[in-house]
Design a protein around this motif. Structure first.
Motif, mmCIF file in Angstrom:
data_model
loop_
_atom_site.group_PDB
_atom_site.id
_atom_site.type_symbol
_atom_site.label_atom_id
_atom_site.label_comp_id
_atom_site.label_asym_id
_atom_site.label_seq_id
_atom_site.Cartn_x
_atom_site.Cartn_y
_atom_site.Cartn_z
ATOM 1 N N ARG A 131 44.992 45.411 55.540
ATOM 2 C CA ARG A 131 45.749 44.161 55.632
ATOM 3 C C ARG A 131 46.340 44.036 57.034
ATOM 4 O O ARG A 131 46.307 44.988 57.813
ATOM 5 C CB ARG A 131 46.878 44.137 54.593
ATOM 6 N N SER A 132 46.873 42.889 57.307
ATOM 7 C CA SER A 132 47.462 42.656 58.627
ATOM 8 C C SER A 132 48.579 43.664 58.882
ATOM 9 O O SER A 132 49.457 43.865 58.044
ATOM 10 C CB SER A 132 48.010 41.224 58.702
ATOM 11 N N GLY A 133 48.545 44.326 60.033
ATOM 12 C CA GLY A 133 49.596 45.277 60.406
ATOM 13 C C GLY A 133 49.313 46.703 59.995
ATOM 14 O O GLY A 133 50.038 47.612 60.412
ATOM 15 N N ASP A 134 48.286 46.946 59.185
ATOM 16 C CA ASP A 134 47.968 48.310 58.746
ATOM 17 C C ASP A 134 47.511 49.175 59.921
ATOM 18 O O ASP A 134 46.811 48.698 60.822
ATOM 19 C CB ASP A 134 46.851 48.311 57.696
ATOM 20 N N THR A 135 47.934 50.428 59.896
ATOM 21 C CA THR A 135 47.418 51.414 60.849
ATOM 22 C C THR A 135 46.813 52.561 60.041
ATOM 23 O O THR A 135 47.145 52.760 58.865
ATOM 24 C CB THR A 135 48.523 51.969 61.757
ATOM 25 N N LEU A 136 45.950 53.315 60.683
ATOM 26 C CA LEU A 136 45.293 54.401 59.966
ATOM 27 C C LEU A 136 46.292 55.468 59.535
ATOM 28 O O LEU A 136 46.174 56.038 58.441
ATOM 29 C CB LEU A 136 44.205 55.031 60.852
ATOM 30 N N SER A 137 47.294 55.744 60.370
ATOM 31 C CA SER A 137 48.290 56.762 60.018
ATOM 32 C C SER A 137 49.121 56.302 58.826
ATOM 33 O O SER A 137 49.453 57.113 57.938
ATOM 34 C CB SER A 137 49.195 57.057 61.216
ATOM 35 N N GLU A 138 49.465 55.002 58.755
ATOM 36 C CA GLU A 138 50.225 54.491 57.609
ATOM 37 C C GLU A 138 49.398 54.575 56.332
ATOM 38 O O GLU A 138 49.911 54.904 55.261
ATOM 39 C CB GLU A 138 50.656 53.043 57.874
ATOM 40 N N ILE A 139 48.113 54.244 56.448
ATOM 41 C CA ILE A 139 47.230 54.316 55.277
ATOM 42 C C ILE A 139 47.110 55.757 54.791
ATOM 43 O O ILE A 139 47.167 56.034 53.587
ATOM 44 C CB ILE A 139 45.832 53.754 55.626
ATOM 45 N N ALA A 140 46.987 56.707 55.747
ATOM 46 C CA ALA A 140 46.900 58.123 55.380
ATOM 47 C C ALA A 140 48.157 58.562 54.640
ATOM 48 O O ALA A 140 48.084 59.246 53.612
ATOM 49 C CB ALA A 140 46.675 58.967 56.629
ATOM 50 N N GLY A 141 49.340 58.163 55.161
ATOM 51 C CA GLY A 141 50.594 58.538 54.510
ATOM 52 C C GLY A 141 50.729 57.925 53.123
ATOM 53 O O GLY A 141 51.238 58.570 52.193
ATOM 54 N N LYS A 142 50.265 56.698 52.963
ATOM 55 C CA LYS A 142 50.374 56.017 51.674
ATOM 56 C C LYS A 142 49.627 56.758 50.580
ATOM 57 O O LYS A 142 50.069 56.793 49.424
ATOM 58 C CB LYS A 142 49.834 54.588 51.812
ATOM 59 N N TYR A 143 48.515 57.364 50.935
ATOM 60 C CA TYR A 143 47.683 58.031 49.933
ATOM 61 C C TYR A 143 47.775 59.549 50.010
ATOM 62 O O TYR A 143 47.000 60.259 49.370
ATOM 63 C CB TYR A 143 46.221 57.599 50.097
ATOM 64 N N GLY A 144 48.741 60.041 50.789
ATOM 65 C CA GLY A 144 48.961 61.486 50.853
ATOM 66 C C GLY A 144 47.842 62.230 51.548
ATOM 67 O O GLY A 144 47.537 63.380 51.188
ATOM 68 N N LYS A 145 47.232 61.620 52.523
ATOM 69 C CA LYS A 145 46.133 62.235 53.250
ATOM 70 C C LYS A 145 46.501 62.421 54.718
ATOM 71 O O LYS A 145 47.367 61.708 55.256
ATOM 72 C CB LYS A 145 44.857 61.365 53.180
ATOM 73 N N SER A 146 45.833 63.356 55.364
ATOM 74 C CA SER A 146 46.011 63.528 56.803
ATOM 75 C C SER A 146 45.033 62.606 57.526
ATOM 76 O O SER A 146 44.049 62.133 56.939
ATOM 77 C CB SER A 146 45.752 64.977 57.207
#
Length: 361
Positions: free
Chosen positions: A321-336
């Protein structure tokens, strides 16, 4: 009884005959003698009743050894092969292309205006194991283009990638992998300039993103024929060859049969397992013996299909979505970040697109 040799004669002529024949009967008036041959005036027999002496035997003849020109072609076996004899006393087998063209492979599901003509063919209709002869004494393989694979078969950024991408320079010749007939030659939005060749073993090979097509639908080609030039037409980010292998309309990883980096065929006969036709199934490096030891039994093949299906069902995806970053997505799903990169080969963390699918497990 009338002499048939005389009753059939119509016109007089001067002919040469052996002296022994002249002494044995009435062949006409002797005109001249030259050694064992005499010239006589004798009537010419009608072509339909020409008389041949009973003791006349034709001697076995021979022809002079030549430079290799063909002198005869013989049908053998089931008609798909022919034997050619040459005047240098050699021979070789060739394919009877008329017979090949009439086979089911080149008549069933033959459509020249669609990408996939196999309407109604379900995956479950195909066997668990399908032995496919790739080359033999009359058929060879030529690598379409040898080089390091850039993008492999499987899911790529959340979308199915049904082939193998090999970078090349625009204008590089692209060759037919095997003998066959061109089923499709045209331009599409995704593949750009695309050539599809159907082969005698039932496989179809795709050659996409060409800058130029050298063949048309219906053309017969041999392995190694240049069917087009590499390019970057269609949905492409740079010049490369997109190469696909399909069986009954279902794509499988071309690297199962082709070692692109070395430009070689991995085996003469390929055992295509139904599990390979799943879009999540990729080539597993290893020897044929190792691979057979793992997947040799049908029960294990079924288990492998079930494992792949369960893995696919368990996959989770995040839609950017607008504004998403890969690091934020990783944190959201508990992934590195490194874990997300492994799950999404080729992902660019600095260029995420709205709507892009990112695998998160």
């Amino acid at each position: 009884m009338a002499d048939k040799r005389k009753s059939a004669f119509l016109l007089p002529a001067l002919v040469l005959i052996p002296a022994a024949w002249a002494a044995a009967g009435d062949y006409g008036t002797v005109d001249a003698v030259a050694g064992d041959t005499v010239a006589v005036h004798t009537p010419v027999p009608h072509p339909e009743v020409t008389w041949v002496p009973e003791d006349y035997i034709t001697e076995i003849g021979s022809f002079k050894r030549g430079d290799g020109a063909p002198v005869d072609t013989l049908d053998i076996g089931d008609g798909y092969l022919q034997l050619v004899l040459f005047d240098d006393y050699s021979w070789r087998y060739i394919k009877n292309m008329k017979k090949v063209a009439e086979s089911d492979v080149f008549t069933d599901f033959w459509k020249e205006n669609v990408i996939n003509p196999y309407d109604g063919v379900e995956l479950r209709d195909l066997g668990y194991r399908n032995s496919i002869c790739l080359v033999d004494s009359l058929s060879q393989f030529v690598c379409p283009y040898a080089g390091k694979v850039y993008s492999r078969f499987g899911y790529r950024r959340g979308r199915r990638h049904q082939g193998t991408d090999v970078p090349l320079v625009t204008g590089t010749p692209v060759k037919a992998a095997f003998d066959g007939r061109v089923r499709f030659s045209g331009r599409t939005s995704g593949y750009g300039n695309l050539v599809i060749i159907r082969h005698e073993n039932g496989l179809e090979t795709f050659y996409g993103h060409l800058s130029r097509r050298n063949v048309e639908s219906g053309d017969w080609v041999r392995a190694g024929d240049v069917i087009g030039l590499g390019g970057s037409t269609g949905r492409s980010t740079g010049p490369h060859l997109h190469f696909e292998t399909r069986y009954k309309g279902y794509a499988f990883d071309p690297e199962w049969i082709v070692d692109f980096e070395n430009g070689e065929l991995r085996a003469n006969v390929f055992v295509l397992r139904r599990s390979y036709l799943d879009p999540s199934s990729r080539y597993v490096p290893g020897t044929i013996d190792e691979e057979d030891a793992i997947y040799g039994e049908d029960e294990k093949i079924i288990q492998e299909e079930m494992r792949i299906e369960a893995e696919r069902a368990a996959m989770r995806w995040h839609t950017v979505r607008s504004g998403d970053t890969l690091s934020e997505i990783a944190g959201k799903y508990g992934k590195s970040l490194s874990a997300l990169r492994r799950l999404n080969p080729g992902i660019n963390a600095d260029r995420l697109r709205i709507g892009q699918k990112i695998r998160v497990n």
